[in-house]
Scaffold this motif. Structure first.
Motif, short mmCIF file in Angstrom:
data_model
loop_
_atom_site.label_atom_id
_atom_site.label_comp_id
_atom_site.label_asym_id
_atom_site.label_seq_id
_atom_site.Cartn_x
_atom_site.Cartn_y
_atom_site.Cartn_z
N ALA A 43 0.81 -1.23 0.00
CA ALA A 43 0.00 0.00 0.00
C ALA A 43 0.84 1.27 0.00
N ASN A 44 2.01 1.23 -0.61
CA ASN A 44 2.86 2.43 -0.63
C ASN A 44 2.28 3.55 -1.49
N ALA A 45 1.57 3.20 -2.55
CA ALA A 45 0.94 4.24 -3.36
C ALA A 45 -0.15 4.96 -2.55
N THR A 46 -0.84 4.19 -1.72
CA THR A 46 -1.88 4.77 -0.87
C THR A 46 -1.29 5.80 0.10
N THR A 47 -0.22 5.43 0.79
CA THR A 47 0.39 6.36 1.73
C THR A 47 1.10 7.51 1.01
N SER A 48 1.58 7.25 -0.20
CA SER A 48 2.26 8.31 -0.96
C SER A 48 1.32 9.45 -1.33
N LEU A 49 0.02 9.16 -1.32
CA LEU A 49 -0.96 10.21 -1.63
C LEU A 49 -1.65 10.73 -0.37
N GLY A 50 -1.05 10.45 0.79
CA GLY A 50 -1.51 11.07 2.03
C GLY A 50 -2.57 10.30 2.79
N PHE A 51 -2.84 9.05 2.41
CA PHE A 51 -3.83 8.25 3.12
C PHE A 51 -3.15 7.30 4.10
N ARG A 52 -3.70 7.19 5.29
CA ARG A 52 -3.19 6.24 6.27
C ARG A 52 -3.87 4.90 6.05
N ARG A 53 -3.05 3.87 5.84
CA ARG A 53 -3.60 2.57 5.49
C ARG A 53 -4.64 2.07 6.48
N ASN A 54 -4.37 2.25 7.77
CA ASN A 54 -5.27 1.70 8.79
C ASN A 54 -6.54 2.52 8.97
N GLU A 55 -6.60 3.68 8.34
CA GLU A 55 -7.78 4.52 8.46
C GLU A 55 -8.70 4.42 7.25
N VAL A 125 -4.23 3.84 -13.89
CA VAL A 125 -2.87 3.36 -13.67
C VAL A 125 -2.90 2.35 -12.53
N ILE A 126 -2.30 1.19 -12.75
CA ILE A 126 -2.30 0.12 -11.74
C ILE A 126 -0.88 -0.09 -11.23
N ASP A 127 -0.69 0.10 -9.93
CA ASP A 127 0.61 -0.16 -9.30
C ASP A 127 0.63 -1.61 -8.83
N SER A 128 1.46 -2.43 -9.46
CA SER A 128 1.49 -3.86 -9.14
C SER A 128 2.62 -4.18 -8.16
N PRO A 129 2.53 -5.31 -7.46
CA PRO A 129 3.55 -5.68 -6.47
C PRO A 129 4.81 -6.23 -7.14
N PRO A 130 5.92 -6.32 -6.39
CA PRO A 130 7.19 -6.83 -6.94
C PRO A 130 7.23 -8.36 -6.97
N ALA A 131 6.38 -8.94 -7.78
CA ALA A 131 6.34 -10.40 -7.93
C ALA A 131 5.48 -10.72 -9.14
N LEU A 132 5.71 -11.89 -9.72
CA LEU A 132 4.90 -12.32 -10.86
C LEU A 132 3.83 -13.30 -10.39
N GLY A 133 3.12 -12.91 -9.33
CA GLY A 133 2.08 -13.75 -8.76
C GLY A 133 0.70 -13.35 -9.27
#
Length: 263
Positions: A43-55, A125-133
């Motif tokens: 969820a780094n893109a989420t926090t990068s735009l000012g959102f707190r993941r747990n909120e 735009v889709i931010d994907s994780p660092p894996a080919l899963g």
């Protein structure tokens, strides 16, 4: 309908999230309506735009399991025209369910969800994780195109063949029209001989797949930048943190290169 662009590379630390966030912001700054889907459990893109993941009460995982529609979890951001579908660590549960259920069409789940709102945006735009899963497979299956960030450091091209093989395989199965929009050199330093060598190798082997600046034939490359590294901690894309920095200018050039290629 909006163009869907996945940002993908199974190698971590190459600038995927930085690219997803700042490309989205740069397109929005050019008066395009943009949705950024955070499809990474970190969820780094989420926090990068000012959102707190747990909120964030509901996120993309709730969309995948069917308890919410994608339109119900989208948030406006501090930038006009830029919207976010947030993520959370709970998204890791999707991979477990993906392998346990083995239902047909499971790699097209995100595609089906995105189709419901696709005509409301110019770009998704889709931010994907660092894996080919399963998550990256879903992102690539939903996308029209993929941008591959490549770090200008040692082992930069390591694993690239596997990603290209996966893209080729998806063209024969879940996404026949998927194409590579381009490779994006990241963390480039003109003072570093290794950076210059990696860039030279990219130009030699993939010149046609590199984004070109509009004024001249030079390729777009993202410099190693303290400002780019700092901006996520302030919950802002680089455009709002330091619009005139080299990193910001690079992503503005990338956005302009993409728009130049849009019919």
């Amino acid at each position: 309908m909006g163009e869907i662009i996945a940002i993908a590379n199974q190698k971590g630390g190459v600038g995927k999230t930085t690219t997803a966030v700042n490309l989205s912001a740069s397109l929005a700054d050019l008066n395009k309506r943009v949705l950024l889907i955070d499809f990474d459990p970190q969820a780094n893109a989420t926090t990068s735009l000012g959102f707190r993941r747990n909120e964030v009460e509901f996120d993309i995982y709730h969309v995948l399991i069917g308890s919410k529609k994608l339109s119900q979890i989208i948030h406006p951001t501090d930038m006009n025209n830029l919207f976010l579908a947030p993520s959370n660590i709970g998204l890791v549960g999707f991979e477990k369910e993906f392998y346990s259920k083995r239902t047909s069409g499971r790699e097209l789940l995100l595609k089906c969800k995105v189709e419901e709102i696709q005509n409301q945006y110019d770009f998704i735009v889709i931010d994907s994780p660092p894996a080919l899963g399963p998550l990256t497979i879903n992102a690539l299956s939903a996308a029209h195109s993929v941008i591959i960030p490549i770090q200008c450091e040692f082992f930069a091209l390591e694993g690239l063949a596997q990603l290209l093989s996966t893209i080729k395989a998806l063209r024969t199965t879940s996404n026949p029209s998927l194409f590579i929009r381009g490779f994006l050199p990241t963390m480039y330093s003109s003072q570093n001989n290794l950076s210059k060598q990696v860039l030279a190798d990219l130009i030699q082997h993939f010149d046609q797949e590199l984004f070109k600046k509009s004024q001249k034939g030079d390729c777009v490359m993202v410099p190693r930048s303290v400002k780019l590294a700092e901006s996520p901690s302030f919950g802002k894309p680089i455009l709002l943190y330091d619009k005139k920095s080299n990193g910001s200018l690079a992503y503005q050039e990338l956005a302009q290169a993409i728009l130049g290629g849009v019919s």
